[in-house]
Enzyme design. Sequence first.
Site, PDB file in Angstrom:
ATOM      1  N   LEU A  90     -15.796 -16.691   8.916  1.00  9.91           N
ATOM      2  CA  LEU A  90     -14.615 -16.955   7.743  1.00  9.91           C
ATOM      3  C   LEU A  90     -14.276 -17.925   7.688  1.00  9.91           C
ATOM      4  O   LEU A  90     -14.919 -18.667   6.774  1.00  9.91           O
ATOM      5  CB  LEU A  90     -13.586 -15.666   7.938  1.00  9.91           C
ATOM      6  N   GLY A  91     -13.868 -18.492   8.623  1.00 11.05           N
ATOM      7  CA  GLY A  91     -13.458 -19.849   8.674  1.00 11.05           C
ATOM      8  C   GLY A  91     -14.171 -20.887   8.313  1.00 11.05           C
ATOM      9  O   GLY A  91     -14.288 -21.820   7.755  1.00 11.05           O
ATOM     10  N   LYS A 136      -6.997  -4.133   1.501  1.00 18.48           N
ATOM     11  CA  LYS A 136      -8.367  -4.226   2.490  1.00 18.48           C
ATOM     12  C   LYS A 136      -8.413  -3.041   3.059  1.00 18.48           C
ATOM     13  O   LYS A 136      -9.222  -2.702   3.838  1.00 18.48           O
ATOM     14  CB  LYS A 136      -7.975  -5.432   2.616  1.00 18.48           C
ATOM     15  N   ASN A 154     -11.549  -1.580   5.666  1.00 15.70           N
ATOM     16  CA  ASN A 154     -10.982  -1.379   6.761  1.00 15.70           C
ATOM     17  C   ASN A 154     -11.337  -0.135   8.165  1.00 15.70           C
ATOM     18  O   ASN A 154     -11.602  -0.479   9.226  1.00 15.70           O
ATOM     19  CB  ASN A 154     -10.158  -2.566   7.553  1.00 15.70           C
ATOM     20  N   ASN A 207     -14.117  -0.288   9.589  1.00 18.93           N
ATOM     21  CA  ASN A 207     -14.525  -0.372  11.123  1.00 18.93           C
ATOM     22  C   ASN A 207     -13.875   0.782  11.767  1.00 18.93           C
ATOM     23  O   ASN A 207     -14.996   0.238  12.353  1.00 18.93           O
ATOM     24  CB  ASN A 207     -13.038  -0.869  11.211  1.00 18.93           C
ATOM     25  N   GLU A 250      -9.533  -5.243  17.312  1.00 17.43           N
ATOM     26  CA  GLU A 250      -8.347  -5.551  15.955  1.00 17.43           C
ATOM     27  C   GLU A 250      -7.690  -3.719  15.689  1.00 17.43           C
ATOM     28  O   GLU A 250      -7.086  -3.572  14.374  1.00 17.43           O
ATOM     29  CB  GLU A 250      -8.483  -6.173  14.913  1.00 17.43           C
TER      30      GLU A 250
END
Lengths: 321, 321
Positions: free
Chosen positions: B26-27, B200, B204, B208, B282
């Site tokens: 992403l970054g 989102k 997720n 996920n 996460e």
Amino acid sequence: MMNNVEPLAMNPKTLQRYAIIGAGALGGLYGAMLARGGHDVHFLLKSDYEHVRKHGLKVDSIWGDFELPRVNAHATAATLPPCDVTIVALKTTQNHQLPELLATPTSQGGSVLVLQNGLDIETEAIAATSRDRVMSGCCFLCSNKVGPGHIRHLDQGRIVFGDLDQNVTHSRAQQTAAEMVACGIDAKVSEHVVLVRWRKLMWNIPFNGLSVILDASTKELIDDPAGLHLATCLVDEVHRAASALGIVIPEDHKLQTIESTRKMVPYDSSMRLDFKSRRPMEIHAIFDNPVRSAATVGFEMPLVSALRDQLRFLDRRNGNG
Amino acid sequence: MMNNVEPLAMNPKTLQRYAIIGAGALGGLYGAMLARGGHDVHFLLKSDYEHVRKHGLKVDSIWGDFELPRVNAHATAATLPPCDVTIVALKTTQNHQLPELLATPTSQGGSVLVLQNGLDIETEAIAATSRDRVMSGCCFLCSNKVGPGHIRHLDQGRIVFGDLDQNVTHSRAQQTAAEMVACGIDAKVSEHVVLVRWRKLMWNIPFNGLSVILDASTKELIDDPAGLHLATCLVDEVHRAASALGIVIPEDHKLQTIESTRKMVPYDSSMRLDFKSRRPMEIHAIFDNPVRSAATVGFEMPLVSALRDQLRFLDRRNGNG
């Protein structure tokens, strides 16, 4: 030790003759104990037929180890004799074979004793005989087949069963249970076999289901706080579904289910073994039928349904269903 | 093709300086696009530091491939210059490092833009700066890091973000979004970042979570009726939790979540990649915090909680938490 008891003082002429359909971890154990006790027991075998015909059965059991060098082994149901009691110990995923497998052993009025997990699993047995000749029950048993004709009974072992129809005139339930007890089996008759089934579902649903989804033994599930919480929530949902159906299982059986599992040997559930071997899992009997039954009285089982869907996904990826 | 656009007609003197904390899938992507667009971008790297310092970044993107042979690579936060906007693109499981990582780049009043999944994940950014300097948002993005300094952007890519505090006097949100758009990024400002987060989470939580539990790509989940049903039920529960909190997400976004996933490339969610690599998942940000938030208004999330417990079990077995 069970293998040191003296020969049973029973009259062989009055003893019932048994057929065992599916001589695996469950049918192999109980059938061998009945045969050791002097009963004429006929085992229907598949992959183990040649081995068992030549070498018999070997049982390692917490109730005492023993071997039976010679047993009545059958490769096909056609050679089974008419029996008083035919014990169905196949997986429910094989129930479509029952009309064929039950024809000969029940041909002279004998009864069927269905010792499978799940709910509404007597349909084929009823169709092959009649409702008043069907007994149904559950085994609270940790046992595995560890080799051809070789059973390892690890823990527990109680059978609870009874007539499907409580108004049956000539019940074989009491005699069958008495014979089992005489052979060293922990057997008990119940007048409420549907309750017995829901009581067993309180174990099967969480521990069969989660053991597959989380790839874990009973001990791993119980020892982890999240595993324990999941199991506890599922036990509770099954218990509430039974209540909604008017089936009264004492509240403390919920905790009992967890605590007896905690005390059990670390165990791979039959569903986990099926999954690992890519065999079809008993999702229909253990999950679909209870969910459908609860739905008839408007009770939803969201957690059980979700677990069922997860199992279905994995079963399908294994090439089943 | 994005890599063929002419150099942007922007004044380098007025362009914001960016720090990218966590130059992964992403970054790395967004940071590289900002750098290509003429911004002074500083990347904080860990395992990729040596490679990126020597060879820069390589981006394969549906928006156009490009390489940046030279970028400002940093091995430690201490060498980062003060920046206007520091983008947090770490996993939330690393948020305990943020006080240390944000100190230098935000030392002269710069803002933080938290682009992580989950809910209530701005705590450390607020503590390191102040609430009125924190922007928060989500990326609807399929991207993987496929090698050192090598990002593959597969599908989607929109960023939606805004100020955490809508009463902030000197917002950097509009300028940041404008700069992103000028650099070819699909960016949009929202005045309701909590809604964006719940929107989102509708993706997720099912995708996920189930991708880990069922060891499946998004495509495998969607293509199986049981997988689709599970995902649909989870999307619905998340949507209802948001409603209970007064967060109004249009009803048709539920189906949109499913249908956009169906149209997506088959994708391994970040959580699935974390699980496979035995990195911590996460769970706290994506599962615990939404469940806890819904509980504050008395809304239970039984399916999400059960999925969370399953993930927790697997995470712990991977040696995490």
